[in-house]
Design a protein around this motif. Structure first.
Motif: not given
Length: 265
Positions: A43-48, A50-61
């Motif tokens: 599901v999530l869009h992310y780049d391991a 580039n963890p601060k990629d401004p286009d990443r999806d955010r997951l808050v625990l």
């Protein structure tokens, strides 16, 4: 690895971390493991890298005390070497017993309950204002829903039509001192959430197909945010831990760790 295998690896890593550090909260980490596996594999869009990629999806625990599972999935997905998790809860380690923003891939430090949901609403609202396309996800404990700040967040999210926000309630029905509904009864939970004008889904939170369908529904729903009541089993995957309050506090000893690993491996 496929999603089921990822979930198994998260459980094994989390158990070893809690055992090695003689820490706690393994029950709640295991209950949400399947959510994390589907999120990070499908599901999530992310780049391991580039963890601060401004286009990443955010997951808050928001239920930050169950961080062993989040730290594990981030390591398994390449945000950092898995060997670093051997320092979990050790003196001087960045891998603290409540999730820390200092770790690559972690959005906020949490553990003081009732904070993550409002912050996730702010992230989603900011994306709307700035016309950014990322989605925000937040995992909240059912015991954590005792906090009034979460109900304020529900009002805020619906008022601003945050359809880029998806929240989960990890409904394992246990919290620190007993069964959640004995501490403070949330029922009828679905009707209450619907009255707050959210798109409400009630699913088996340990079932991959139901999780996938819920994520798809959330992404396709327009004009209101989605909240998923994810009915889970505390300690899921380790038979002697399942639905047992003790594992909110305790770490498995050598024998019990081996017994758990025999089941999982």
């Amino acid at each position: 690895m496929d999603t089921k295998e990822l979930a198994r690896a998260i459980r094994i890593s989390s158990l070893k971390m809690v055992h090695n550090s003689n820490s706690s909260h393994i029950g709640g980490a295991l209950s949400m493991t399947d959510m994390l596996a589907v999120l990070y594999n499908e599901v999530l869009h992310y780049d391991a890298h580039n963890p601060k990629d401004p286009d990443r999806d955010r997951l808050v625990l928001s239920k930050g005390h169950t961080c062993a599972a989040l730290y594990s999935v981030l390591g398994l997905k390449g945000f950092y070497p898995m060997e670093e998790l051997e320092t979990f809860c050790q003196n001087g380690s960045l891998f603290e017993g409540h999730v820390s923003y200092r770790i690559p891939g972690v959005e906020i430090s949490s553990g003081s309950l009732g904070h993550g949901f409002p912050i996730a609403c702010g992230m989603a609202y900011g994306a709307k204002v700035k016309k950014q396309n990322f989605r925000t996800y937040v995992i909240v404990g059912d015991g954590e829903m005792n906090e009034g700040s979460n109900w304020e967040a529900l009002l805020f999210g619906a008022h601003h039509k945050l359809d880029n926000l998806c929240a989960f309630i990890d409904r394992n029905k246990m919290q620190a001192l007993g069964n959640s509904n004995d501490i403070l009864n949330l029922e009828p939970l679905k009707a209450k959430l619907e009255a707050f004008n959210w798109n409400v889904l009630d699913i088996d939170g340990n079932d991959y197909d139901q999780l996938r369908a819920a994520f798809k529904n959330a992404a396709e729903t327009k004009g209101k945010p989605t909240i998923i009541i994810a009915n889970t089993i505390k300690g899921k995957g380790v038979p002697y831990m399942e639905n047992t309050l003790k594992w909110h506090y305790c770490a498995p000893n050598d024998d019990l760790l081996n017994k758990a690993l025999e089941v999982l491996q």
